[in-house]
Design a protein around this motif. Structure first.
Motif, PDB file in Angstrom:
ATOM      1  N   ASN A  76      38.966  51.224  92.474  1.00 17.18           N
ATOM      2  CA  ASN A  76      39.470  50.929  91.305  1.00 17.18           C
ATOM      3  C   ASN A  76      39.167  49.780  90.678  1.00 17.18           C
ATOM      4  N   PHE A  90      48.330  63.866  86.674  1.00 18.24           N
ATOM      5  CA  PHE A  90      49.261  63.696  86.965  1.00 18.24           C
ATOM      6  C   PHE A  90      50.708  64.482  86.644  1.00 18.24           C
ATOM      7  N   MET A  93      53.577  62.757  84.785  1.00 17.84           N
ATOM      8  CA  MET A  93      53.418  62.091  83.696  1.00 17.84           C
ATOM      9  C   MET A  93      53.173  63.207  82.190  1.00 17.84           C
ATOM     10  N   TYR A 101      47.291  55.777  81.575  1.00 14.65           N
ATOM     11  CA  TYR A 101      47.463  55.248  83.096  1.00 14.65           C
ATOM     12  C   TYR A 101      46.564  54.071  83.300  1.00 14.65           C
ATOM     13  N   ARG A 105      47.234  50.003  83.729  1.00 19.69           N
ATOM     14  CA  ARG A 105      46.703  49.211  85.115  1.00 19.69           C
ATOM     15  C   ARG A 105      45.866  47.932  84.634  1.00 19.69           C
TER      16      ARG A 105
ATOM     17  N   SER B 186      44.266  58.196  90.979  1.00 20.39           N
ATOM     18  CA  SER B 186      45.103  56.860  90.747  1.00 20.39           C
ATOM     19  C   SER B 186      44.337  55.705  90.933  1.00 20.39           C
ATOM     20  N   HIS B 187      43.746  55.913  92.211  1.00 25.50           N
ATOM     21  CA  HIS B 187      42.914  54.898  92.606  1.00 25.50           C
ATOM     22  C   HIS B 187      41.504  54.638  91.692  1.00 25.50           C
ATOM     23  N   ALA B 191      44.278  51.652  89.878  1.00 29.32           N
ATOM     24  CA  ALA B 191      45.548  51.367  90.611  1.00 29.32           C
ATOM     25  C   ALA B 191      45.115  50.889  91.898  1.00 29.32           C
ATOM     26  N   GLY B 192      45.865  49.937  92.442  1.00 26.39           N
ATOM     27  CA  GLY B 192      45.679  49.725  93.689  1.00 26.39           C
ATOM     28  C   GLY B 192      46.817  50.547  94.607  1.00 26.39           C
ATOM     29  N   SER B 195      50.507  49.878  93.251  1.00 21.84           N
ATOM     30  CA  SER B 195      50.847  50.819  91.888  1.00 21.84           C
ATOM     31  C   SER B 195      50.706  52.302  92.085  1.00 21.84           C
ATOM     32  N   THR B 196      49.894  52.827  92.925  1.00 23.03           N
ATOM     33  CA  THR B 196      49.651  54.286  93.357  1.00 23.03           C
ATOM     34  C   THR B 196      51.062  54.818  93.954  1.00 23.03           C
ATOM     35  N   HIS B 199      53.750  54.744  91.212  1.00 26.65           N
ATOM     36  CA  HIS B 199      53.779  55.449  89.745  1.00 26.65           C
ATOM     37  C   HIS B 199      53.215  56.705  90.288  1.00 26.65           C
ATOM     38  N   VAL B 200      52.650  57.029  91.282  1.00 22.44           N
ATOM     39  CA  VAL B 200      52.251  58.428  91.670  1.00 22.44           C
ATOM     40  C   VAL B 200      53.187  59.076  92.974  1.00 22.44           C
TER      41      VAL B 200
END
Lengths: 364, 285
Positions: A76, A90, A93, A101, A105, B186-187, B191-192, B195-196, B199-200
């Motif tokens: 990340n 996702f 979403m 997304y 972040r 996501s990562h 996103a950390g 967050s993941t 949100h996921v």
């Protein structure tokens, strides 16, 4: 570290229970280029990509992105984004939220986020689809959303993990061209892994052919095709005929090979470890084989072969023939009306320009 | 040809399903609805005239309190099940396939024993001179037995024990569908872990959470034998009220009205579950 290279790796090694999945791989990808890693499944290309993305750590070696060492940077925080094999959009979403997304972040404010999402959708040719569900889109559209989701973040490096694999053939052909255009338009450095040599050839500026955790050859597609550096590359990239025999003589650049039935053929020497009397393989492409006798005058090499069958496949039509020493050969049939009709079991002479054939020491 | 072969089977299945629904679901429920609007009668249990008295009685402060307390205990049970079940199902989906099969098997094994018997077993453990108290005392952690049986806590423990698998199984199924590459994506997009998760993971597993709540919350209000065995007289469930009306007080209309209220609550939850599913669009990528 060359300053104009976006990605450079030195001596990367990754072992899984003693077996080196990636074995001393070094690479250098200049900024703004399309770099493909081509190899059969299990060659280690996915492991390599996972290390570039940060999902896995190398046991040895370093990864530099724009000169910054990346080994200990988590995914990340890397200026790298990845298009996943199954896209990994996702499903909870909308298209817009998927693309936004990463921006969210980064705490990009809503107004700017909206603007950038709209822009990138425009650029990938899907204007105004923010509100859709990814499930409502076609395969090609989802592909573009996955790309947009990464490109909107303006990564230094975009990694692509065989994203075209799930598409049907026609769409895949289309997306190949489109991906290449998008890469040029965005100017982002792409690192693309695939087992499909046609994808790699069509799109890439440079292709690395990977086998058993190592790079066999790194070259532009055309060089890879015309000047394969190893027997594996010669056999893996494009169609090729392999003819086995013993090396009997070396005349300058050319090798003379005796086949198992005693006949002699010639080809250009491609590796420097050849020994007279040793076993060698001669590679000659189907389109380099001439199905006629009249070419013999001009110093061509050749052999008699028995036609087994004709394989009609449009521009890619070939004949299958059994040549001297039980070598099965394929020769391309020109579709401009010049090719004669062949009867099964007819004997023809297959000839080639020795300069187009490549001779390697045979692997034992 | 294929159609002809399939036709008799198809018909048989349809008749079976519809017959089942008509005679074993629709008819009994209509009878309950009918009973709820009749008048209580000592000889025949129910009689005319039609009246809404039973429903009025539901709002009697005495019963309202029972319902609210029952709902509260069911809510605590559901929360505990969710807190245990969520991480359990998550880690279940992460272990190897072979161990997964074994663990799910172990989760299902208790169902082979009658739940009444298992509740009595729990009573033996929780009793004043039961296993748990003896163990704690021999360890020296407590000096004299702690009153555990016949408390609200005992009822919640009993309910959690019986209902936990119903929370875990739907959660397990959504975690199974939660593909690793979504978390990686996501990562990868910056996103950390937290967050993941927010949100996921949470949105992706929400249908399972709702299904689990549905399967735990309402049954928790109905399992009358748990308070009967573990709870004493003060920790009643709606299920106890219904059972008492039918078997002891012989007030069928009121029992029927109470059970219809439970059914309506269930229907409401199912409706909410459907809505959440539609929003999430779970036909997958």
């Amino acid at each position: 570290m060359a300053s104009d290279s976006d990605l450079s790796c030195t001596g990367l090694v990754r072992r899984f229970s003693g077996h080196a999945a990636v074995d001393h791989v070094s690479l250098n990808v200049p900024a703004g280029t399309f770099f493909s890693i081509l190899g059969p499944s299990g060659c280690g290309k996915t492991t390599l990509l996972r290390m570039l993305a940060g999902f896995d750590k190398p046991d040895q070696g370093d990864i530099y992105i724009r000169g910054q060492r990346m080994n200990d940077v988590p995914p990340n925080r890397r200026p790298v984004n990845m298009v996943f094999q199954h896209l990994a959009l996702f499903p909870t979403m909308s298209v817009g939220d998927n693309i936004g997304y990463g921006l969210k972040r980064q705490k990009v404010p809503l107004a700017e986020r909206r603007k950038r999402i709209a822009e990138v959708l425009e650029q990938v040719g899907l204007p105004g689809l923010e509100g859709r569900n990814p499930q409502q889109l076609s395969g090609g559209q989802r592909q573009r959303v996955a790309l947009a989701r990464c490109l909107v973040l303006k990564p230094t490096l975009l990694l692509l993990d065989e994203p075209l694999g799930a598409l049907d053939l026609k769409l895949r052909e289309q997306m190949k061209v489109e991906l290449k255009h998008l890469q040029k338009a965005f100017g982002t450095t792409f690192v693309y892994i695939t087992h499909d040599q046609s994808e790699a050839m069509v799109m890439s500026d440079q292709v690395a052919v990977m086998k058993d955790g190592r790079f066999d050859q790194v070259a532009p597609p055309e060089a890879l095709y015309r000047e394969p550096a190893t027997p594996f590359v010669a056999g893996f990239v494009g169609d090729n005929n392999r003819i086995s025999g013993d090396l009997v003589a070396v005349q300058g650049e050319l090798a003379e090979i005796r086949l198992d039935d005693g006949s002699l053929v010639r080809g250009r020497i491609a590796s420097d470890d050849l020994e007279t009397g040793g076993r060698v393989d001669l590679f000659i492409r189907p389109e380099s084989l001439v199905l006629a006798g009249d070419a013999l005058n001009s110093g061509y090499s050749g052999m008699d072969a028995c036609i087994r069958s004709t394989l009609f496949d449009g521009a890619n039509s070939r004949v299958e023939a059994e040549g001297a020493g039980n070598n099965t050969l394929y020769a391309r049939l020109p579709q401009d009306g010049s090719a004669p009709r062949f009867n099964e079991n007819a004997t023809v002479r297959l000839a080639w320009d020795p300069a187009l054939a490549r001779v390697f020491g045979a692997r034992i | 040809m294929r159609n002809l072969m399939q036709q008799p089977f198809r018909t048989a299945v349809l008749v079976l399903v519809w017959g089942w629904l008509l005679f074993l679901v629709l008819a009994p429920n209509l009878l309950v609805v009918g009973a709820s609007v009749m008048t209580r009668s000592p000889g025949t249990f129910i009689s005319l005239p039609l009246t809404l008295d039973a429903y009025r009685q539901l709002f009697d402060p005495l019963y309202l309190e029972v319902f609210l307390h029952s709902l509260y205990m069911a809510a605590v049970t559901t929360t505990v099940c969710l807190l245990i079940g969520y991480p359990f199902a998550w880690s279940l989906s992460k272990v190897g396939k072979q161990r997964q099969v074994l663990l799910i098997f172990l989760l299902i094994v208790p169902f082979w024993t009658n739940s009444l018997v298992r509740t009595y077993a729990l009573k033996l453990i929780l009793a004043t001179n039961g296993l748990l108290n003896s163990a704690l005392m021999s360890l020296g952690w407590i000096d004299e037995p702690v009153q555990m049986l016949y408390t609200e806590g005992a009822v919640v423990i009993g309910l959690v024990y019986l209902l936990l698998p119903f929370m875990i199984l739907p959660l397990y199924s959504v975690f199974e569908d939660l593909r690793e590459d979504l978390l990686r994506a996501s990562h990868d997009l910056g996103a950390g872990r937290f967050s993941t998760f927010i949100h996921v993971i949470v949105p992706m597993t929400l249908p399972g959470v709702l299904a689990g709540i549905m399967l735990v919350l309402l049954p928790a209000m109905g399992l009358f034998f748990v308070p009967d065995i573990l709870g004493g007289s003060r920790n009643l469930l709606v299920g106890n009220v219904i059972k008492n009306q039918f078997l002891d007080a012989r007030n069928w209309p009121f029992g029927a009205a109470a059970s219809i209220m439970l059914t309506l609550a269930m229907a409401f939850l199912m409706f909410a579950h459907r809505l959440s599913k539609r929003r999430i669009g779970e036909d997958g990528v």
